[in-house]
Design a protein around this motif. Structure first.
Motif, PDB file in Angstrom:
ATOM      1  N   PHE A 101    -118.143  30.132 -49.184  1.00  6.57           N
ATOM      2  CA  PHE A 101    -118.130  28.999 -49.753  1.00  6.57           C
ATOM      3  C   PHE A 101    -118.172  27.698 -48.916  1.00  6.57           C
ATOM      4  O   PHE A 101    -117.213  27.556 -48.266  1.00  6.57           O
ATOM      5  N   GLN A 102    -119.344  26.797 -48.768  1.00  4.63           N
ATOM      6  CA  GLN A 102    -119.253  25.711 -47.998  1.00  4.63           C
ATOM      7  C   GLN A 102    -119.330  25.997 -46.601  1.00  4.63           C
ATOM      8  O   GLN A 102    -119.304  25.064 -45.579  1.00  4.63           O
ATOM      9  N   ASP A 103    -119.971  27.233 -46.224  1.00  7.67           N
ATOM     10  CA  ASP A 103    -119.983  27.474 -44.905  1.00  7.67           C
ATOM     11  C   ASP A 103    -120.997  26.435 -43.843  1.00  7.67           C
ATOM     12  O   ASP A 103    -120.827  26.130 -42.782  1.00  7.67           O
ATOM     13  N   ALA A 104    -122.039  26.134 -44.675  1.00  8.88           N
ATOM     14  CA  ALA A 104    -123.022  25.336 -44.029  1.00  8.88           C
ATOM     15  C   ALA A 104    -122.322  24.110 -43.556  1.00  8.88           C
ATOM     16  O   ALA A 104    -122.645  23.618 -42.471  1.00  8.88           O
ATOM     17  N   GLN A 105    -121.309  23.485 -44.166  1.00  8.27           N
ATOM     18  CA  GLN A 105    -120.631  22.263 -43.746  1.00  8.27           C
ATOM     19  C   GLN A 105    -120.031  22.638 -42.328  1.00  8.27           C
ATOM     20  O   GLN A 105    -120.138  21.980 -41.342  1.00  8.27           O
ATOM     21  N   GLY A 106    -119.313  23.897 -42.393  1.00  6.50           N
ATOM     22  CA  GLY A 106    -118.652  24.348 -41.007  1.00  6.50           C
ATOM     23  C   GLY A 106    -119.916  24.538 -39.901  1.00  6.50           C
ATOM     24  O   GLY A 106    -119.760  24.074 -38.587  1.00  6.50           O
ATOM     25  N   ILE A 107    -121.049  24.866 -40.159  1.00 11.41           N
ATOM     26  CA  ILE A 107    -121.927  25.155 -39.339  1.00 11.41           C
ATOM     27  C   ILE A 107    -122.600  23.660 -38.595  1.00 11.41           C
ATOM     28  O   ILE A 107    -122.477  23.423 -37.491  1.00 11.41           O
ATOM     29  N   LEU A 108    -122.923  22.909 -39.600  1.00  5.63           N
ATOM     30  CA  LEU A 108    -123.607  21.612 -39.173  1.00  5.63           C
ATOM     31  C   LEU A 108    -122.007  20.747 -38.338  1.00  5.63           C
ATOM     32  O   LEU A 108    -122.542  20.148 -37.486  1.00  5.63           O
ATOM     33  N   ALA A 109    -120.993  20.903 -38.889  1.00  6.18           N
ATOM     34  CA  ALA A 109    -119.853  20.061 -38.244  1.00  6.18           C
ATOM     35  C   ALA A 109    -119.603  20.601 -36.909  1.00  6.18           C
ATOM     36  O   ALA A 109    -119.423  19.563 -35.998  1.00  6.18           O
ATOM     37  N   THR A 150    -109.010  20.752 -50.053  1.00  3.36           N
ATOM     38  CA  THR A 150    -109.521  22.122 -50.607  1.00  3.36           C
ATOM     39  C   THR A 150    -108.822  22.315 -52.202  1.00  3.36           C
ATOM     40  O   THR A 150    -109.191  23.205 -53.025  1.00  3.36           O
ATOM     41  N   GLU A 151    -107.923  21.600 -52.709  1.00  5.05           N
ATOM     42  CA  GLU A 151    -107.184  21.653 -53.632  1.00  5.05           C
ATOM     43  C   GLU A 151    -108.178  21.389 -54.906  1.00  5.05           C
ATOM     44  O   GLU A 151    -109.132  20.584 -54.983  1.00  5.05           O
ATOM     45  N   GLY A 152    -108.105  22.286 -55.985  1.00  2.00           N
ATOM     46  CA  GLY A 152    -108.789  22.089 -57.089  1.00  2.00           C
ATOM     47  C   GLY A 152    -110.144  23.157 -57.073  1.00  2.00           C
ATOM     48  O   GLY A 152    -111.050  23.098 -57.699  1.00  2.00           O
ATOM     49  N   TYR A 153    -110.277  23.914 -55.782  1.00  2.00           N
ATOM     50  CA  TYR A 153    -111.292  24.891 -55.509  1.00  2.00           C
ATOM     51  C   TYR A 153    -110.833  26.370 -55.341  1.00  2.00           C
ATOM     52  O   TYR A 153    -109.618  26.389 -55.226  1.00  2.00           O
ATOM     53  N   THR A 154    -111.693  27.331 -55.876  1.00  2.00           N
ATOM     54  CA  THR A 154    -111.129  28.565 -55.902  1.00  2.00           C
ATOM     55  C   THR A 154    -112.044  29.166 -54.919  1.00  2.00           C
ATOM     56  O   THR A 154    -113.364  29.457 -55.541  1.00  2.00           O
ATOM     57  N   PHE A 155    -111.673  29.695 -53.586  1.00  2.00           N
ATOM     58  CA  PHE A 155    -112.622  30.493 -52.854  1.00  2.00           C
ATOM     59  C   PHE A 155    -111.549  31.233 -52.011  1.00  2.00           C
ATOM     60  O   PHE A 155    -110.416  31.169 -51.908  1.00  2.00           O
ATOM     61  N   ASN A 156    -112.229  32.306 -51.013  1.00  2.19           N
ATOM     62  CA  ASN A 156    -111.447  33.018 -50.432  1.00  2.19           C
ATOM     63  C   ASN A 156    -111.475  32.572 -49.011  1.00  2.19           C
ATOM     64  O   ASN A 156    -110.359  32.799 -48.169  1.00  2.19           O
ATOM     65  N   ALA A 157    -112.630  32.040 -48.515  1.00  4.14           N
ATOM     66  CA  ALA A 157    -112.759  31.842 -47.005  1.00  4.14           C
ATOM     67  C   ALA A 157    -114.043  30.795 -46.767  1.00  4.14           C
ATOM     68  O   ALA A 157    -114.955  30.834 -47.815  1.00  4.14           O
ATOM     69  N   SER A 158    -113.769  29.912 -45.806  1.00  3.93           N
ATOM     70  CA  SER A 158    -114.849  29.050 -45.442  1.00  3.93           C
ATOM     71  C   SER A 158    -115.007  28.577 -44.168  1.00  3.93           C
ATOM     72  O   SER A 158    -113.972  28.236 -43.538  1.00  3.93           O
ATOM     73  N   ARG A 159    -116.239  28.658 -43.359  1.00  5.55           N
ATOM     74  CA  ARG A 159    -116.139  28.057 -42.305  1.00  5.55           C
ATOM     75  C   ARG A 159    -116.301  26.454 -42.270  1.00  5.55           C
ATOM     76  O   ARG A 159    -116.252  25.799 -41.511  1.00  5.55           O
ATOM     77  N   GLY A 160    -116.295  26.239 -43.729  1.00  5.56           N
ATOM     78  CA  GLY A 160    -116.323  24.551 -43.790  1.00  5.56           C
ATOM     79  C   GLY A 160    -115.035  24.021 -43.857  1.00  5.56           C
ATOM     80  O   GLY A 160    -115.012  22.739 -44.230  1.00  5.56           O
ATOM     81  N   VAL A 161    -113.955  24.887 -43.714  1.00  5.61           N
ATOM     82  CA  VAL A 161    -112.719  24.087 -43.645  1.00  5.61           C
ATOM     83  C   VAL A 161    -111.834  24.251 -42.379  1.00  5.61           C
ATOM     84  O   VAL A 161    -111.994  25.323 -41.576  1.00  5.61           O
ATOM     85  N   GLU A 162    -111.271  23.192 -42.155  1.00  7.08           N
ATOM     86  CA  GLU A 162    -110.422  23.131 -40.973  1.00  7.08           C
ATOM     87  C   GLU A 162    -109.310  22.269 -41.192  1.00  7.08           C
ATOM     88  O   GLU A 162    -109.127  21.285 -41.723  1.00  7.08           O
ATOM     89  N   ASN A 163    -107.965  22.753 -40.628  1.00 10.82           N
ATOM     90  CA  ASN A 163    -106.628  22.218 -40.980  1.00 10.82           C
ATOM     91  C   ASN A 163    -106.510  21.989 -42.533  1.00 10.82           C
ATOM     92  O   ASN A 163    -106.030  20.987 -43.004  1.00 10.82           O
ATOM     93  N   GLY A 164    -106.864  23.176 -43.234  1.00  3.00           N
ATOM     94  CA  GLY A 164    -106.716  23.160 -44.587  1.00  3.00           C
ATOM     95  C   GLY A 164    -107.443  22.095 -45.561  1.00  3.00           C
ATOM     96  O   GLY A 164    -107.374  21.728 -46.627  1.00  3.00           O
ATOM     97  N   ARG A 165    -108.412  21.629 -44.756  1.00  2.96           N
ATOM     98  CA  ARG A 165    -109.261  20.588 -45.628  1.00  2.96           C
ATOM     99  C   ARG A 165    -110.978  20.959 -45.397  1.00  2.96           C
ATOM    100  O   ARG A 165    -111.160  21.311 -44.426  1.00  2.96           O
TER     101      ARG A 165
END
Length: 176
Positions: free
Chosen positions: A103-111, A127-142
């Motif tokens: 979920f939201q991996d594309a954000q991580g790739i572009l970032a 990331t609060e309010g979302y349900t997912f297991n992993a994402s390249r689009g997350v750094e430091n919990g956001r």
């Protein structure tokens, strides 16, 4: 930093990210004096990025954690263009129910790509309010930027865009 222009560049295959880009553009225009334009990356010359003081980049996460094809081609055409401190924010659409591992991996790739080119990343989102297991689009919990779950939480999209756009304009106003 006085931001006179904001380019909202997006890639969209199903229309969800384009619709979000249009709404973000509308809200940013309403909340600032900046010239804000939405531009599809499909067929756009990457040098167009330099026509704006700040950038907002939107990309859906496609399949199992990939960039949308328009963004893949756009990045290939960028060559070694550098962003040298240019403020860049991200938003993405995705499906957390069907793709909870990407979920939201594309954000991580572009970032990662724009950070490598010297951009100043802004606009992180909780990331609060979302349900997912992993994402390249997350750094430091956001998330790197606004996360839109266009398949499972479309009803939250407008309010999330409004809140994030206000946050983004505040961040831009505080940049030196």
């Amino acid at each position: 930093m006085q931001v006179r222009s904001i380019g909202v560049f997006y890639g969209s295959t199903t229309g969800n990210t384009e619709e979000a880009a249009d709404e973000i553009t509308r809200v940013l225009c309403k909340g600032s004096d900046a010239n804000v334009r939405a531009i599809s990356v499909s067929g756009t010359d990457p040098s167009k990025l330099f026509e704006f003081d700040a950038l907002v980049l939107g990309c859906p996460t496609w399949d199992d954690g990939n960039l949308q094809c328009g963004w893949e081609r756009f990045l290939q055409r960028m060559g070694e263009l550098q962003m040298a401190g240019k403020p860049v924010a991200f938003f993405g659409s995705g499906d957390s129910l069907c793709y909870p591992e990407t979920f939201q991996d594309a954000q991580g790739i572009l970032a990662a790509e724009f950070r490598r080119r010297g951009a100043r990343l802004i606009g992180s989102w909780p990331t609060e309010g979302y349900t997912f297991n992993a994402s390249r689009g997350v750094e430091n919990g956001r998330f790197f930027g606004l996360a839109l779950d266009t398949d499972d939480a479309w009803s939250l999209t407008r309010s999330r865009i409004a809140t994030w756009s206000t946050q983004l304009l505040s961040e831009l106003a505080c940049l030196p």
